[in-house]
Scaffold this active site. Sequence first.
Site, PDB file in Angstrom:
ATOM      1  N   GLY A  59       0.994   2.862  -2.947  1.00 50.82           N
ATOM      2  CA  GLY A  59       0.628   1.744  -3.810  1.00 50.82           C
ATOM      3  C   GLY A  59      -0.349   2.218  -4.866  1.00 50.82           C
ATOM      4  N   GLN A  64      -6.767   1.609 -11.273  1.00 49.78           N
ATOM      5  CA  GLN A  64      -6.993   2.940 -10.704  1.00 49.78           C
ATOM      6  C   GLN A  64      -6.663   4.058 -11.691  1.00 49.78           C
ATOM      7  OE1 GLN A  64      -4.734   1.845  -6.888  1.00 49.78           O
ATOM      8  NE2 GLN A  64      -6.071   3.521  -6.275  1.00 49.78           N
ATOM      9  N   CYS A 107      -6.968   5.261   0.175  1.00 49.51           N
ATOM     10  CA  CYS A 107      -6.871   4.855  -1.221  1.00 49.51           C
ATOM     11  C   CYS A 107      -6.844   6.094  -2.101  1.00 49.51           C
ATOM     12  CB  CYS A 107      -8.072   3.974  -1.563  1.00 49.51           C
ATOM     13  SG  CYS A 107      -8.060   3.349  -3.260  1.00 49.51           S
ATOM     14  N   LEU A 108      -5.952   6.095  -3.077  1.00 53.67           N
ATOM     15  CA  LEU A 108      -5.874   7.244  -3.987  1.00 53.67           C
ATOM     16  C   LEU A 108      -7.177   7.423  -4.767  1.00 53.67           C
ATOM     17  CD1 LEU A 108      -2.219   6.887  -5.349  1.00 53.67           C
ATOM     18  CD2 LEU A 108      -3.077   8.385  -3.541  1.00 53.67           C
ATOM     19  N   HIS A 149      -4.253  -4.870  -0.458  1.00 52.11           N
ATOM     20  CA  HIS A 149      -5.120  -3.745  -0.840  1.00 52.11           C
ATOM     21  C   HIS A 149      -5.067  -3.554  -2.364  1.00 52.11           C
ATOM     22  CE1 HIS A 149      -6.643   0.534  -0.331  1.00 52.11           C
ATOM     23  NE2 HIS A 149      -6.097   0.582  -1.533  1.00 52.11           N
ATOM     24  N   GLU A 150      -3.848  -3.518  -2.919  1.00 49.89           N
ATOM     25  CA  GLU A 150      -3.702  -3.292  -4.361  1.00 49.89           C
ATOM     26  C   GLU A 150      -4.197  -4.489  -5.170  1.00 49.89           C
ATOM     27  OE1 GLU A 150      -3.282  -0.350  -5.277  1.00 49.89           O
ATOM     28  OE2 GLU A 150      -2.476   0.454  -3.425  1.00 49.89           O
ATOM     29  N   HIS A 153      -7.806  -4.389  -5.898  1.00 49.58           N
ATOM     30  CA  HIS A 153      -8.155  -3.572  -7.069  1.00 49.58           C
ATOM     31  C   HIS A 153      -8.162  -4.403  -8.348  1.00 49.58           C
ATOM     32  CE1 HIS A 153      -8.491   0.489  -5.514  1.00 49.58           C
ATOM     33  NE2 HIS A 153      -7.331   0.385  -4.879  1.00 49.58           N
TER      34      HIS A 153
END
Length: 187
Positions: A59, A64, A107-108, A149-150, A153
């Site tokens: 994701g 991000q 998380c990236l 989660h996304e 952001h």
Amino acid sequence: MTSLIAVEKQKLENPPLKLHYLGDRVLRQPAKRIAKVDDSVRKLVKEMLQTMYSSNGIGLAAPQVGVNKQLIVIDCEPDEPAKLPLVLINPVISGYSKTLCKGEEGCLSIPGVYLDVIRPEAIEVSFKDEQGRPRKIQANNLLARVIQHEMDHLNGVMFVDRVDNDLALTAELQKHGFSVNAVKPVA
């Protein structure tokens, strides 16, 4: 229901977009709605997918990669070339299950850090796809977790803000060179 934007699920040596990391101000700003779904949005979707696959993610939210827009790309099956990714533009969660479940998240934007987060097990979400068409899906388990989660952001919230085990959180962040001061717990 899935993306028509064809992107090879492969790692690129030089992904098109640069990831931002915990501590970067851009990750804490609320994202703006996308007024018109056009070719520039579709180009961003393609570049976000290429960047996500290059980083072994499932994701990615536009903030991000430093883009302040309500856009998310998701692929819970990156090893399945036939499974198309999900593109959510201006997503809104219209329903949550009462059942909560704990699951490990990463998380990236916080590489190497994996911690448990409690979230609703199932959600209903409305959004526009990459053609600008309105969609609504029910998601549960991993997909529901990734969407939540996304979407965090898009509101300037990171998964570490939701971790309730302070000891584990501090240890993991320090081990990977992140500042605990970058965490902003949510109520």
